[in-house]
Write an enzyme that holds these catalytic residues in place. Structure first.
Site, PDB file in Angstrom:
ATOM      1  N   LEU A   1     -27.795-102.118 102.747  1.00 30.44           N
ATOM      2  CA  LEU A   1     -26.205-101.868 102.561  1.00 30.44           C
ATOM      3  C   LEU A   1     -25.244-100.811 102.706  1.00 30.44           C
ATOM      4  O   LEU A   1     -24.733-100.535 103.448  1.00 30.44           O
ATOM      5  CB  LEU A   1     -25.545-101.609 100.477  1.00 30.44           C
ATOM      6  CG  LEU A   1     -25.970-103.067  99.484  1.00 30.44           C
ATOM      7  CD1 LEU A   1     -25.565-102.786  98.970  1.00 30.44           C
ATOM      8  CD2 LEU A   1     -24.932-103.545 100.435  1.00 30.44           C
ATOM      9  N   GLY A   2     -26.657 -99.771 103.340  1.00 32.39           N
ATOM     10  CA  GLY A   2     -27.098 -98.775 103.612  1.00 32.39           C
ATOM     11  C   GLY A   2     -27.169 -97.605 103.532  1.00 32.39           C
ATOM     12  O   GLY A   2     -28.408 -97.747 103.424  1.00 32.39           O
TER      13      GLY A   2
ATOM     14  N   ASP B   1     -22.567 -84.347  93.966  1.00 32.77           N
ATOM     15  CA  ASP B   1     -22.314 -85.164  95.751  1.00 32.77           C
ATOM     16  C   ASP B   1     -21.089 -86.145  95.594  1.00 32.77           C
ATOM     17  O   ASP B   1     -21.032 -87.206  96.025  1.00 32.77           O
ATOM     18  CB  ASP B   1     -23.427 -86.123  95.985  1.00 32.77           C
ATOM     19  CG  ASP B   1     -23.994 -86.277  97.167  1.00 32.77           C
ATOM     20  OD1 ASP B   1     -23.334 -85.396  97.873  1.00 32.77           O
ATOM     21  OD2 ASP B   1     -24.314 -87.305  97.796  1.00 32.77           O
TER      22      ASP B   1
ATOM     23  N   GLY C   1     -28.134 -93.377 104.121  1.00 29.39           N
ATOM     24  CA  GLY C   1     -28.028 -92.239 103.534  1.00 29.39           C
ATOM     25  C   GLY C   1     -29.320 -91.118 103.880  1.00 29.39           C
ATOM     26  O   GLY C   1     -30.471 -91.407 104.248  1.00 29.39           O
ATOM     27  N   GLY C   2     -28.796 -90.058 103.218  1.00 25.08           N
ATOM     28  CA  GLY C   2     -29.435 -88.618 103.661  1.00 25.08           C
ATOM     29  C   GLY C   2     -30.863 -88.716 103.077  1.00 25.08           C
ATOM     30  O   GLY C   2     -31.664 -87.916 103.106  1.00 25.08           O
ATOM     31  N   PHE C   3     -31.103 -89.824 101.559  1.00 23.42           N
ATOM     32  CA  PHE C   3     -31.878 -89.626 100.602  1.00 23.42           C
ATOM     33  C   PHE C   3     -32.434 -90.963 100.415  1.00 23.42           C
ATOM     34  O   PHE C   3     -33.439 -90.743  99.705  1.00 23.42           O
ATOM     35  CB  PHE C   3     -30.966 -89.219  99.109  1.00 23.42           C
ATOM     36  CG  PHE C   3     -30.964 -88.078  99.363  1.00 23.42           C
ATOM     37  CD1 PHE C   3     -31.419 -86.602  99.373  1.00 23.42           C
ATOM     38  CD2 PHE C   3     -29.875 -87.901  99.195  1.00 23.42           C
ATOM     39  CE1 PHE C   3     -31.266 -85.677  98.567  1.00 23.42           C
ATOM     40  CE2 PHE C   3     -28.595 -86.189  99.189  1.00 23.42           C
ATOM     41  CZ  PHE C   3     -29.471 -85.152  98.629  1.00 23.42           C
TER      42      PHE C   3
ATOM     43  N   LYS D   1     -31.109 -98.336  95.312  1.00 27.05           N
ATOM     44  CA  LYS D   1     -31.422 -96.861  96.439  1.00 27.05           C
ATOM     45  C   LYS D   1     -33.078 -96.652  95.938  1.00 27.05           C
ATOM     46  O   LYS D   1     -33.157 -96.398  95.184  1.00 27.05           O
ATOM     47  CB  LYS D   1     -30.677 -96.216  95.979  1.00 27.05           C
ATOM     48  CG  LYS D   1     -30.850 -94.866  96.418  1.00 27.05           C
ATOM     49  CD  LYS D   1     -29.353 -93.932  96.760  1.00 27.05           C
ATOM     50  CE  LYS D   1     -29.497 -92.540  97.670  1.00 27.05           C
ATOM     51  NZ  LYS D   1     -28.343 -91.983  97.112  1.00 27.05           N
TER      52      LYS D   1
ATOM     53  N   ARG E   1     -32.687 -95.711 101.504  1.00 26.49           N
ATOM     54  CA  ARG E   1     -31.734 -96.398 102.151  1.00 26.49           C
ATOM     55  C   ARG E   1     -30.980 -97.777 100.564  1.00 26.49           C
ATOM     56  O   ARG E   1     -31.830 -97.360  99.335  1.00 26.49           O
ATOM     57  CB  ARG E   1     -32.544 -97.651 102.582  1.00 26.49           C
ATOM     58  CG  ARG E   1     -32.436 -97.352 104.264  1.00 26.49           C
ATOM     59  CD  ARG E   1     -33.717 -97.635 104.531  1.00 26.49           C
ATOM     60  NE  ARG E   1     -34.669 -97.638 105.699  1.00 26.49           N
ATOM     61  CZ  ARG E   1     -33.888 -98.297 106.950  1.00 26.49           C
ATOM     62  NH1 ARG E   1     -33.219 -99.336 106.909  1.00 26.49           N
ATOM     63  NH2 ARG E   1     -34.551 -97.664 107.984  1.00 26.49           N
ATOM     64  N   VAL E   2     -30.220 -98.496 100.785  1.00 25.53           N
ATOM     65  CA  VAL E   2     -29.387 -98.453  99.559  1.00 25.53           C
ATOM     66  C   VAL E   2     -29.267-100.161  99.934  1.00 25.53           C
ATOM     67  O   VAL E   2     -29.216-100.853 101.027  1.00 25.53           O
ATOM     68  CB  VAL E   2     -28.103 -98.190  99.312  1.00 25.53           C
ATOM     69  CG1 VAL E   2     -27.631 -99.006  97.913  1.00 25.53           C
ATOM     70  CG2 VAL E   2     -28.260 -96.771  98.601  1.00 25.53           C
TER      71      VAL E   2
END
Length: 682
Positions: A371-372, A490, A374-376, A394, A378-379
């Protein structure tokens, strides 16, 4: 002379008589053709005893009871049954397919419920001769040489009871639409949609029970529907499998309609009990009460002993091979699905997912489920196999074990949050160096996709204002209305997800901190996304509800302006969103900062309120920021904006309200992409 005249008269009369006879014969022939074609368009069999216009080959036959048995107690076989006259499927010069429908009742009575018998298919074929087709996994339709070729002009709906990896079958009990190939273009698990709740109710194709099938094709809109149900139930309102298919290049002018079936290592009686077909009109109903009985698969005791003498050695050989293979695979699978578990995690067992569950839910974390990023981490999108619940998974990098117990405890506590504007956190999983969080899946994904991505449809102002008020309500619940104080840490557009009704839900609690009401939050290392971090965090490293309010203020400006908080590619005076909006407010042009994609469709009072509230919430002084309760009251018009605090922001000479100074640490990161502007955190 008179005799000559009489002769001519007689000749004329005979000629006229012959001509009339010829016209009569032509009329009778035309009527015969018309009646024959009408029969081709519409037929119905309530059982097949004494049925005409049917042709069979291989194992297919009609039993004395009137059952059309495509296969029998023969293994590795196939059978075909077709209506013996081809049906016209194209009537216009344009070659458009006319509408058609078929209804039939079938049953698969297997020798052994644990062994697959491959299955059967309803088929449209340019020829009745499928002698070159293979049985078993090819269902008697095609063979390895011609499978997948457009020249086949084969269209079929398969009812498959075998899992064949080479054909990419989804399971061993599915319905599929096949076009010139046994690799289904569309497929779904066998079952029916409940009229009460629309949920899929499973049906076992090899249960030995009769089932009804409706197959309908609308030639105008090219809609193809397959509906399945038990014999005792009327046709469900919702089709099991629907697809838009242009059949004009697949189906020829005239095609044969019928059935094909095959068996493998185990046999099965694959039977058709009744069958109706019609083009361009309502299909005739079947008389369920007159359908023939199904066969029995019980065999004499001597045959059973013969079967045992054959199957027992084979089974033992298979077991030995499986044991050897299993011994080699155990270590591989153990490593593949290994998890990090400690004794203290027994307290959280109800909230822990196994890695194997999540691996299967995402089919091995395949890229198409991503899905995406991010900095922390993958989702991924996934479906839990036991409950069929859609989830977002996540994967978070986690290198240190320090504080893990407290962190997991907080994650489990956050799983108890219940609010319509929060994404439910369902649980977690831990592996070496990795923490995996499981959330409820939100079908409309994240808000930033609508605000910033090209090609996505934009949101109207009413939708944006509704989402803003929803997120504010969720933050108020976290800060004041739950049993403990939750600092999200966040808050940003990419962490606001949209459910099926476009309600805004705050998600991603991977950085959240909890403490008791009246308590003091502990200091922590700096974590969050640059552009949303309150200025005081760089000095104190102590997160508070006020630091969440600061991020919420930036979020308000994001939604109203359609801009990210930091855009390094812009001119220097336009790079920081807060500074740009503040400068426009001081010049009296704050409304010019609105998202251009809104056009003129917005409520000016609401938009101006959101812009000013965004500046107030992101005030450099924590004590000047409103609480989330006050924010919610302002958004709902219960209390006005505090003008004296806004006037402080409008004082250019006040150094303590100068955004450029308080956000200087932000600007050092402006050369980086906004997606990677994240400090390392737990």
């Amino acid at each position: 002379m008179e005799e000559e005249y009489n002769l001519q008269t007689i000749v004329k009369q005979k000629t006229m008589t012959n001509f009339c006879k010829m016209l009569l014969n032509i009329s009778i022939w035309a009527l015969h053709v018309k009646l024959t074609f009408s029969a081709n368009e519409d037929f119905s069999y309530n059982g097949f005893k004494g049925a005409t216009n049917l042709s069979f080959d291989s194992l297919a036959a009609v039993t004395p009871d009137g059952l059309l048995s495509l296969t029998n107690n023969t293994t590795h076989g196939k059978g075909h049954a077709f209506f013996s006259v081809p049906i016209q499927f194209k009537k216009s010069l344009a070659g458009n397919i006319i509408s058609f429908s078929t209804l039939f009742v079938f049953a698969i009575v297997p020798e052994y419920r644990t062994f697959s018998s491959d299955g059967l298919a309803f088929v449209l074929s340019p020829s009745k001769d499928l002698s070159n087709a293979w049985g078993e996994s090819y269902l008697g339709l095609l063979n390895k040489t011609n499978d997948g070729k457009p020249s086949n002009h084969i269209f079929a709906v398969e009812f498959d009871t075998a899992l064949n990896p080479s054909h990419e079958d989804i399971n061993d009990n599915h319905v599929g639409i096949d076009i010139n190939s046994l690799l289904s273009n569309y497929s779904t698990p066998a079952g029916f949609r409940s009229d009460d709740d629309g949920q899929l109710k499973n049906l076992s194709l090899k249960s030995g029970e009769p089932m009804q099938v409706w197959i309908d094709y609308n030639g105008q809109n090219m809609q193809f529907n397959v509906t399945l149900s038990p014999l005792w139930m009327p046709k469900p309102k919702t089709a099991l499998l629907s697809a838009t298919i242009n059949l004009s290049s697949i189906i020829l002018d005239y095609m044969y309609v019928g059935f094909s079936a095959s068996t493998g290592m185990a046999y099965a009686y694959q039977c058709i009990l009744g069958w109706s077909f019609k083009t361009d009109g309502k299909i005739p109903e079947l008389n369920i009460s007159s359908l023939p009985p199904l066969p029995r698969t019980t065999t004499p005791s001597k045959d059973k002993s013969k079967d045992i003498s054959i199957w027992l050695p084979l089974s033992l050989s298979v077991l030995v091979l499986m044991a050897v293979a299993a011994a080699r695979m155990i270590m591989v699978r153990k490593k593949k699905f290994s998890e990090l578990r400690e004794d203290w995690e027994l307290d959280f067992a109800l909230h822990r997912f196994s890695y194997k569950q999540l691996y299967k839910a995402t089919r091995g974390f395949k890229h198409e489920y991503l899905l995406g990023v991010g900095g922390f981490g993958r989702v991924y999108r996934g479906v839990l196999q036991d409950t069929k619940v859609e989830v977002a998974i996540k994967r978070v990098c986690h290198e240190s074990r320090q504080g893990v117990r407290e962190f997991v405890a907080e994650i489990v506590s956050l799983g108890q949050l219940q609010h319509r504007n929060l994404v439910p956190l369902l649980g977690y999983c831990r592996r070496e160096g990795e923490l995996i969080l499981v959330y409820e899946y939100m079908p409309n994904k994240s808000l930033d996709k609508f605000l910033f991505s090209d090609g996505e449809s934009t949101l109207s102002w009413s939708q944006r204002f509704w989402i803003i008020k929803g997120v504010a309500s969720g933050l108020l619940y976290l800060h004041e209305d739950w049993e403990r104080v939750v600092i999200h840490r966040d808050v940003k557009a990419s962490n606001v997800l949209l459910d099926g009704d476009m309600n805004g839900r705050l998600g991603d609690f991977g950085l959240a901190r909890l403490y008791d009401h009246g308590g003091v939050p502990q200091t922590t290392h700096l974590a969050g996304t640059v552009g949303y971090l309150a200025p005081e965090l760089s000095r104190t490293c102590r997160v508070t509800t006020s630091s969440d309010v600061f991020a919420f203020g930036v979020f308000l400006l994001e939604v109203a302006c359609g801009r990210r908080p930091i855009e390094p590619e812009k001119a220097e005076d336009l790079q920081v969103l807060i500074d740009w909006v503040l400068a426009n407010w001081r010049k009296g042009t704050i409304m010019e900062t609105r998202d251009e994609r809104l056009g003129e469709e917005y409520v000016a009072e609401e938009l101006e309120l959101v812009l000013k509230l965004g500046l107030l919430c992101s005030h450099p002084l924590p004590t000047a920021r409103p609480s989330m309760r006050q924010v919610t009251q302002i958004l709902h018009g219960s209390i006005p904006l505090p003008d004296f605090l806004l006037n402080q922001l409008n004082t250019k000479d006040s150094a303590f309200v100068k955004y450029e100074g308080s956000n200087a640490y932000v600007m050092s990161f402006t050369s980086m992409s906004s997606d990677s502007l994240v400090f390392s955190g737990r």
